[in-house]
Design an enzyme around this catalytic site. Sequence first.
Site, PDB file in Angstrom:
ATOM      1  N   HIS A 108       0.848  -1.193   0.000  1.00  0.00           N
ATOM      2  CA  HIS A 108       0.000   0.000   0.000  1.00  0.00           C
ATOM      3  C   HIS A 108       0.881   1.239   0.000  1.00  0.00           C
ATOM      4  O   HIS A 108       1.817   1.348   0.794  1.00  0.00           O
ATOM      5  CB  HIS A 108      -0.916   0.058   1.225  1.00  0.00           C
ATOM      6  CG  HIS A 108      -1.745   1.303   1.257  1.00  0.00           C
ATOM      7  ND1 HIS A 108      -2.921   1.421   0.541  1.00  0.00           N
ATOM      8  CD2 HIS A 108      -1.553   2.498   1.870  1.00  0.00           C
ATOM      9  CE1 HIS A 108      -3.413   2.643   0.733  1.00  0.00           C
ATOM     10  NE2 HIS A 108      -2.603   3.302   1.528  1.00  0.00           N
ATOM     11  N   ASP A 154     -15.450   2.252   7.138  1.00  0.00           N
ATOM     12  CA  ASP A 154     -14.436   3.145   6.573  1.00  0.00           C
ATOM     13  C   ASP A 154     -14.992   4.001   5.452  1.00  0.00           C
ATOM     14  O   ASP A 154     -14.634   5.164   5.317  1.00  0.00           O
ATOM     15  CB  ASP A 154     -13.239   2.340   6.071  1.00  0.00           C
ATOM     16  CG  ASP A 154     -12.171   3.241   5.481  1.00  0.00           C
ATOM     17  OD1 ASP A 154     -11.612   4.062   6.239  1.00  0.00           O
ATOM     18  OD2 ASP A 154     -11.923   3.173   4.267  1.00  0.00           O
ATOM     19  N   ARG A 192     -14.617  12.540   6.808  1.00  0.00           N
ATOM     20  CA  ARG A 192     -13.356  13.234   7.069  1.00  0.00           C
ATOM     21  C   ARG A 192     -13.001  14.174   5.931  1.00  0.00           C
ATOM     22  O   ARG A 192     -12.451  15.263   6.143  1.00  0.00           O
ATOM     23  CB  ARG A 192     -12.229  12.221   7.270  1.00  0.00           C
ATOM     24  CG  ARG A 192     -12.316  11.435   8.574  1.00  0.00           C
ATOM     25  CD  ARG A 192     -11.422  10.211   8.543  1.00  0.00           C
ATOM     26  NE  ARG A 192     -10.066  10.557   8.145  1.00  0.00           N
ATOM     27  CZ  ARG A 192      -9.294   9.782   7.388  1.00  0.00           C
ATOM     28  NH1 ARG A 192      -9.732   8.629   6.937  1.00  0.00           N
ATOM     29  NH2 ARG A 192      -8.068  10.170   7.078  1.00  0.00           N
ATOM     30  N   SER A 250      -7.990   3.754   8.714  1.00  0.00           N
ATOM     31  CA  SER A 250      -8.625   3.660   7.405  1.00  0.00           C
ATOM     32  C   SER A 250      -7.855   2.709   6.495  1.00  0.00           C
ATOM     33  O   SER A 250      -8.428   1.804   5.877  1.00  0.00           O
ATOM     34  CB  SER A 250      -8.713   5.046   6.758  1.00  0.00           C
ATOM     35  OG  SER A 250      -9.232   4.971   5.448  1.00  0.00           O
ATOM     36  N   LYS A 284      -8.893  -1.853   5.947  1.00  0.00           N
ATOM     37  CA  LYS A 284      -9.132  -2.474   4.638  1.00  0.00           C
ATOM     38  C   LYS A 284      -8.076  -3.528   4.321  1.00  0.00           C
ATOM     39  O   LYS A 284      -8.391  -4.604   3.795  1.00  0.00           O
ATOM     40  CB  LYS A 284      -9.165  -1.405   3.545  1.00  0.00           C
ATOM     41  CG  LYS A 284     -10.336  -0.427   3.651  1.00  0.00           C
ATOM     42  CD  LYS A 284     -10.489   0.414   2.410  1.00  0.00           C
ATOM     43  CE  LYS A 284      -9.369   1.422   2.236  1.00  0.00           C
ATOM     44  NZ  LYS A 284      -9.486   2.576   3.121  1.00  0.00           N
TER      45      LYS A 284
END
Length: 426
Positions: free
Chosen positions: A86, A165, A172, A187, A191
Site C-alpha cells: 500500500h 471506513d 473526514r 482507514s 481495509k
Amino acid sequence: MAKTFSAVELIRTKRDGGELDDHQIRWLINAYTDGMVADEQMSAMAMAVLFRGLDDRELATWTQSMIDTGERLDFSSLSRPTSDKHSTGGVGDKITLPLAPLVAACGVAVPQLSGRGLGHTGGTLDKMESIPGWRAMLSNDEMMRQLEEVGAVICAAGDGLARADKKLYALRDVTGTVEAIPLIASSIMSKKIAEGTGSLVLDVKVGSGAFMKNREDATELARRMVALGKAADVNTVALLTDMDTPLGLTAGNALEVTESVEVLAGGGPADVVELTLALAREMLQAAGSDVDPAEALADGRAMDTWKAMVRAQGGDPDATLPVAKHTDDVVAETDGVLTRLDAMAVGVAAWRLGAGRARKEDAVQAGAGVVMHAKPGDRMTKGQTLMTLHTDTPEAFERAREALGGGYEVGDQAVERQPLLIDRIS
C-alpha cells in the site's frame, strides 16, 4: 441486550483528553455504521481525535471495530503465500503496475485492491483503465481464480470490506479531519487487514507531493500502521520514501502505464526501477521467499505475468493506449542545472490537465498529464524542453502552467538530493 452509550458523552470524553474504553469504541463504530450516530456527531468525534489522538490500545480497538463491520477475505486456500503493498499516494507513483506482476513472477500471490485518484495524487485504477477493455470490478471468486492461475490481481475493493471506513472516509474529507494520523492509520489498515493478505509492505511517502509533508509525521504514521498489522498477525513493514520530486518521468494515466511497461521490459527511469525492486524484495522477504526479483525483471517473467494479468481482466496488453489531442511544451528560460522539480506542482498541473479529479464522481482523461524531460541534477540549455503537457482540453494549459509557476528552478549547480529510500520501520 448490548450496552448502549451516549455519543455526546463519548465526544466530551475524547474532547477533554480522556480515553475511550473498548466497549465504547465498538459501540461508536457500529452505531455510526448502522446510522444510529449522526454524521455531525461523528464529525465532532473525528475533530476530537484530530486534536487529542488515540493511544495504541484505542487505535487497535477502533481499527478492529471497523474491520468487524464488513467481510473478511481468506486466501489460505491458495497454493502460494500472499503479500500486498500500500502506498500513501504521490505524483507519478505507478509502482503498483510493475510491482504486482514482478512479485507474482517470483512465486508470491499479490491481491492488490486499489483505488482511484483524487486531487493531485493519481489512482492505480485510473491508470489501469486506460488499457482498452480492462475492468476493475471482479467478484471474490474471479479474484481468487486469477490469483491462483496468474498470481496477481489489481482490482477495486468491494463495498463489503470495512463498511465503516467508507462512511468515515467521506465524512473526514468534508470536515477538515483527513490529517488525523490515527484515522489515516485505521482507514488504511482496516481495509488491508480485512483483505486477508498474509504480509504487507507500506510505502509511506514523505515530501511536498505526499500527504505527509515531514519525516516526523510520516514516521509516526508508519509506526502506527506497522503496529496495527502485527497485532492482527499480518507480517508488516514500512518504507519511508521521498516524494519531494515526482517518481519517474510521467504523471498521468496512460502515460504512466507506458512507463511501467518500459520498466517491465528492462528499461524505464532509474528511480522507478529502484523503488519497484526495493518493495519487491520486502514483499518477498515478508512472505518467506528469498527469490531475487531483479532476475524476474531481467529475464521477462515479470512482463509475461503483466500480460497475463491484463488479459485475465479483459484488457489487451498490446493495444495502443489513448493519446491526448493537444500538447504544449514548457522550456528552460536560462542555461544551468535543474535544481528542483516540485512534486506537488507537477501533480496539480496533471490534475488540471484532466488526469485527476476534484470529486469522486468526476471523469478523467486517459491521455492527459505531464511528461518530464529532465530531473534534478540534469544540465539544461536555454530553450530546452523541460516538460510536455498533454490534454484533450487545450484551455487547461494556462491553469496547468500556473500550477507549475515556482515549481521548478534552474541554477548554477546541482544541490544534493535526498535519497529515494529514507527509512525502514519494522
